[in-house]
Design an enzyme around this catalytic site. Structure first.
Site, PDB file in Angstrom:
ATOM      1  N   ARG A   1       0.834  -1.116   0.162  1.00 46.93           N
ATOM      2  CA  ARG A   1       0.140  -0.087  -0.125  1.00 46.93           C
ATOM      3  C   ARG A   1       0.955   1.176  -0.122  1.00 46.93           C
ATOM      4  O   ARG A   1       1.977   1.276   0.672  1.00 46.93           O
ATOM      5  CB  ARG A   1      -0.716   0.139   1.002  1.00 46.93           C
ATOM      6  CG  ARG A   1      -1.905   1.008   1.431  1.00 46.93           C
ATOM      7  CD  ARG A   1      -2.736   0.906   2.492  1.00 46.93           C
ATOM      8  NE  ARG A   1      -1.992   1.303   3.692  1.00 46.93           N
ATOM      9  CZ  ARG A   1      -2.563   0.812   4.972  1.00 46.93           C
ATOM     10  NH1 ARG A   1      -3.675   0.134   5.040  1.00 46.93           N
ATOM     11  NH2 ARG A   1      -1.913   1.385   6.030  1.00 46.93           N
TER      12      ARG A   1
ATOM     13  N   ASP B   1      -5.550   6.533  -3.097  1.00 44.02           N
ATOM     14  CA  ASP B   1      -4.330   6.511  -3.655  1.00 44.02           C
ATOM     15  C   ASP B   1      -3.780   5.580  -4.731  1.00 44.02           C
ATOM     16  O   ASP B   1      -2.915   5.768  -5.304  1.00 44.02           O
ATOM     17  CB  ASP B   1      -3.140   6.932  -2.753  1.00 44.02           C
ATOM     18  CG  ASP B   1      -3.280   8.111  -1.953  1.00 44.02           C
ATOM     19  OD1 ASP B   1      -4.138   8.935  -2.320  1.00 44.02           O
ATOM     20  OD2 ASP B   1      -2.552   8.276  -0.990  1.00 44.02           O
TER      21      ASP B   1
END
Ligand code: NAG
Ligand code: NAG
Length: 459
Positions: A189, A236
């Site tokens: 991530r 994102d």
């Protein structure tokens, strides 16, 4: 025999000791350097948040295996005799089904569920503000709904607790509820930054772990078909695939991100979760050169996932500071005609539509109350001078925008300013970032106090 007796005597002492060293609900119960209690008050469990922080959260321990409980919706079976003499059987779900989304804006007619977790954080924080006016304003934030971030698998069981609570509130009030969640646990991530690195890595079975994480969310949602769930999918991640493939960690993550988001869309669709994929913000995908590639990426993923009907659109400005409609362009936006979220959305919407992607949006305004506070548009970490923004509403003044929402829980830190920390990101050390700042996700009291003070409209 003697040994056994000694053990019994010792055992009788243990409960008293444990009780004395118990952390309260929402208190810290672990993490690097933590020397306090590691057991939690009755009714709560110590839940791992990150290597630096574990916290006592209400409810029982997280299931270690995926729960197999399923709730079958009532169905109606209709048998029709066809002209040729054969029969066709159609099985349709009863009212309340989640197999087909409601037409129109999923927020309309629903009450937003208040996260008890955030409310508790806010109440504790308000207790530490001495000025009576500011304290009262701070307390009022506990009544403003924010999304709950499921940023580690250990927290997934919390969702069931919230859904059960929303379901019972719904039954007693007759008012329908939405529980708002952020799905945020992709492997590798935050591939272009450091502050929010996740728990799963692609190299270590990350995609399979992510699927288990999604399965655990789905298993909880399935048990409460009466409660509507709205989800922001993976802040994102896809935006990084549009602009940051030159970063090795992002190009390495491309396949896993796409597979993970596809899996999330398909599985959450089965339990009727209204989804908005994260689309960065005006200063990211809103640059004219990025709009087309962004629209293409969203549309191609959506189609390859089978055009899941509960994918409603995109979420923008998550955890960011852009105005929905800026009075005048912030000087840092110079060169981009899409200088606020409205311009960005109005530019992207038609491109999505022409690619076959549903062009509806939600926009985070939780920390967007004050403008012209950044030195660079890319500054995202604990920006000093920020204030709480427009309250969640479906009165958006723009038919492309379903709702103004608060996605980022204001007061939770974006990232640490400790340069020696493993997750230090330089953005959190910039001169426009409030310091000293604790680890990402933990409470940042001074930042919260400033958001309250600078709120616009005021609290
Ligand atoms: C609030 O005050 C208590 C008592 O002084 C303190 O222990 C705690 O760390 C403070 N919390 C925050 C978030 O400032
Ligand atoms: C990621 O892309 C954004 C937008 O183009 C850019 O501002 C940022 O510097 C990139 N991040 C990295 C680490 O390259």
């Amino acid at each position: 025999m003697f040994k056994f007796a000694t053990l019994l005597a010792l055992a009788s002492l243990i409960p008293a000791f444990v009780e004395a060293a118990t952390s309260p609900i929402y208190g810290q119960c672990g993490g690097t350097g933590w020397t306090g209690a590691t057991t939690c008050a009755t009714g709560s469990t110590c839940v791992y948040s990150n290597p630096y922080y574990s916290q006592c959260l209400p409810g029982a321990a997280n299931p270690t295996t995926t729960t197999t409980t399923t709730t079958t919706r009532p169905t109606t079976t209709t048998t029709t005799t066809t002209p040729g003499g054969g029969t066709t059987t159609t099985t349709t779900s009863a009212p309340g089904t989640t197999s087909t989304p409601d037409a129109g804006n999923p927020f309309v007619g629903y009450q937003l569920y208040l996260s008890p977790y955030y409310a508790a954080e806010v109440q504790a924080a308000a207790g530490n503000i001495t000025d009576a006016t500011q304290k009262a304003k701070a307390l009022s934030v506990a009544n403003i709904p924010t999304f709950t971030w499921f940023d580690v698998i250990a927290k997934t069981s919390q969702l069931g607790t919230y859904l059960a609570d929303a379901s019972s509130k719904q039954k007693s009030s007759g008012q329908k509820y939405i529980v708002q969640i952020v799905v945020y646990d992709l492997p590798d991530r935050d591939c272009a930054a450091a502050a929010s690195n996740g728990e799963f890595t692609i190299a270590n079975n990350g995609l399979a772990n992510y699927e288990t994480y999604i399965d655990q969310l789905v298993a909880q949602i399935k048990q409460y078909p009466d409660v509507r769930v709205v989800a922001v999918i993976e802040p994102d991640s896809l935006a990084n695939l549009v602009t940051n493939l030159s970063v090795a960690k992002c190009s390495n993550a491309q396949t896993a991100y796409k597979a993970g988001v596809t899996y999330a869309m398909q599985q959450l669709n089965k339990v009727g979760v209204y989804m908005y994929l994260d689309a960065g913000h005006a200063g990211w995908l809103g640059w004219p050169a990025n709009l087309t590639p962004a629209a293409q990426l969203f549309a191609s993923l959506y189609k390859s996932a089978g055009s899941p009907t509960f994918v409603r659109g995109l979420a923008t400005n998550v955890a960011n500071y852009n105005a929905l409609t800026a009075a005048t362009p912030d000087p840092i936006t110079q060169g981009n005609s899409n200088y606020d979220e409205s311009h960005y959305i109005n530019a992207l919407g038609p491109m999505l539509s022409s690619q076959g992607f549903p062009a509806h949006f939600i926009v985070d305004q939780g920390r967007a109350g004050v403008q012209n506070i950044r030195q660079q548009w890319g500054d995202w970490c604990n920006v000093a001078g920020a204030g709480f923004g427009t309250r969640p509403t479906t009165s958006t003044g723009n038919s492309l925008i379903d709702a103004i929402v608060w996605v980022k829980p204001g007061g939770e830190c974006d990232g640490t300013s400790d340069t020696s920390a493993a997750r230090y990101d330089y953005h959190c050390g910039l001169s426009d970032a409030l310091q000293p700042a604790p680890e990402a996700g933990t409470w940042f009291q001074a930042y919260f106090a400033a958001l309250v003070k600078n709120a616009n409209p005021s609290l």
